[in-house]
Structure formats: structure tokens, C-alpha cells
Design a protein around this motif. Sequence first.
Motif, PDB file in Angstrom:
ATOM      1  N   TYR A  75      -2.198  -0.513  12.240  1.00 22.54           N
ATOM      2  CA  TYR A  75      -1.655  -0.976  10.962  1.00 22.54           C
ATOM      3  C   TYR A  75      -0.249  -1.537  11.164  1.00 22.54           C
ATOM      4  CZ  TYR A  75      -5.221   1.921   8.628  1.00 22.54           C
ATOM      5  OH  TYR A  75      -6.384   2.480   8.195  1.00 22.54           O
ATOM      6  N   GLY A  76       0.103  -2.551  10.392  1.00 27.10           N
ATOM      7  CA  GLY A  76       1.470  -3.050  10.339  1.00 27.10           C
ATOM      8  C   GLY A  76       2.083  -3.341  11.688  1.00 27.10           C
ATOM      9  N   HIS A 123       0.152   7.359   5.785  1.00 26.48           N
ATOM     10  CA  HIS A 123      -0.455   6.465   4.786  1.00 26.48           C
ATOM     11  C   HIS A 123      -1.976   6.429   4.906  1.00 26.48           C
ATOM     12  CE1 HIS A 123      -1.408   3.280   7.678  1.00 26.48           C
ATOM     13  NE2 HIS A 123      -0.216   3.512   8.236  1.00 26.48           N
ATOM     14  N   ASP A 155       3.784   3.491  10.754  1.00 23.49           N
ATOM     15  CA  ASP A 155       2.514   2.802  10.585  1.00 23.49           C
ATOM     16  C   ASP A 155       1.540   3.465  11.544  1.00 23.49           C
ATOM     17  OD1 ASP A 155       3.949  -0.485  10.191  1.00 23.49           O
ATOM     18  OD2 ASP A 155       3.122   0.842   8.667  1.00 23.49           O
ATOM     19  N   ASP A 164      -3.262   0.849   3.515  1.00 22.32           N
ATOM     20  CA  ASP A 164      -1.817   0.833   3.286  1.00 22.32           C
ATOM     21  C   ASP A 164      -1.006   0.800   4.578  1.00 22.32           C
ATOM     22  OD1 ASP A 164      -2.202   1.005   0.490  1.00 22.32           O
ATOM     23  OD2 ASP A 164      -2.458   3.167   0.653  1.00 22.32           O
ATOM     24  N   LEU A 165       0.315   0.777   4.391  1.00 29.19           N
ATOM     25  CA  LEU A 165       1.294   0.832   5.474  1.00 29.19           C
ATOM     26  C   LEU A 165       2.300   1.918   5.145  1.00 29.19           C
ATOM     27  CD1 LEU A 165       1.999  -3.000   5.752  1.00 29.19           C
ATOM     28  CD2 LEU A 165       0.519  -1.651   7.237  1.00 29.19           C
ATOM     29  N   TRP A 166       3.276   2.122   6.017  1.00 24.23           N
ATOM     30  CA  TRP A 166       4.360   3.076   5.757  1.00 24.23           C
ATOM     31  C   TRP A 166       5.019   2.782   4.417  1.00 24.23           C
ATOM     32  CZ3 TRP A 166       9.311   1.772   4.664  1.00 24.23           C
ATOM     33  CH2 TRP A 166       9.681   0.455   4.911  1.00 24.23           C
TER      34      TRP A 166
END
Length: 137
Positions: free
Chosen positions: A73-74, A42, A69, A46-48
Motif C-alpha cells: 500500500y502507498g 489501516h 503503510d 486505505d493508507l496510513w
Amino acid sequence: MQSDLLTPRPPCERVVPPSEETTLDDGSNPELRQGPAILFLHGFPDLWYSWRRQLLSFAGLGYRAIAPDLRGYGDSDSPPSHESYTVLHVVRDLVGLLDSLGVDRVFLLGHDWGAIVAWWMCMIRPDLFDLQFSLLL
């Protein structure tokens, strides 16, 4: 120093089966681990989850769709030091992920920041990839 950055780390894999429900692959369903692997990376911020539609489509076609991720992230680890977020660190994370999942070859798709990571992965470990595709909008 580069070899230390490529030391494998624990896995974080999301695989989407054709059931239209995102699941975390804990290894209990061998059907999720069949077929050619595709690694989706990503972009920022963004994320997965930004790959959810593509994951469903490719998993439905029999591919092993993997969308982690990226670092920071996330649900991923978030090291406190900004020095822990170089592209080499992220590449190390992903090489470790593929190694822990037993993936020898993979199709690689990257968007935005994920595309930059994909380019670096191909430069550092070209032996892992059958194809690299980058999307920059």
C-alpha cells in the motif's frame, strides 16, 4: 519458516506532532519519540492517512503515534510475487518496524484488514502489546 518471516525490515514511520502537520520522522526530532507508542494499522483499500485525525489527537495527548503503510500500500514496498503478501509477511514487517524504532511495548489499533493483522501480531508476539483494539465496520 516462521522465524524467517519475523526478521526485522527497514522502518517506515509516520508520526504526527500536535502542529497539525504530518511529518516523516527521520529521527532528528527527539520530542516525536517520547510517550507511550500506539501503532495504527489501516484497512483495505486505505493508507496510513485514514488515521490522520486519530494520529493528531493521540500525538497531542503525548503518545507516540505510528501509522505505517502496510505492505503493498502507498509508500511501502510492493514485492512482485503474490506469495509475498501473507499475513505473516505483514506481521514480520511490523515487528521489524517496532524493533527498528526501539519500541518495546505498544498499544495496537487495527481497522478492517489491519484488525486481522493485529490479531495475528498478538498471537505471534504477545510480548509486544499492552492492548489490542480492532474496529470492523
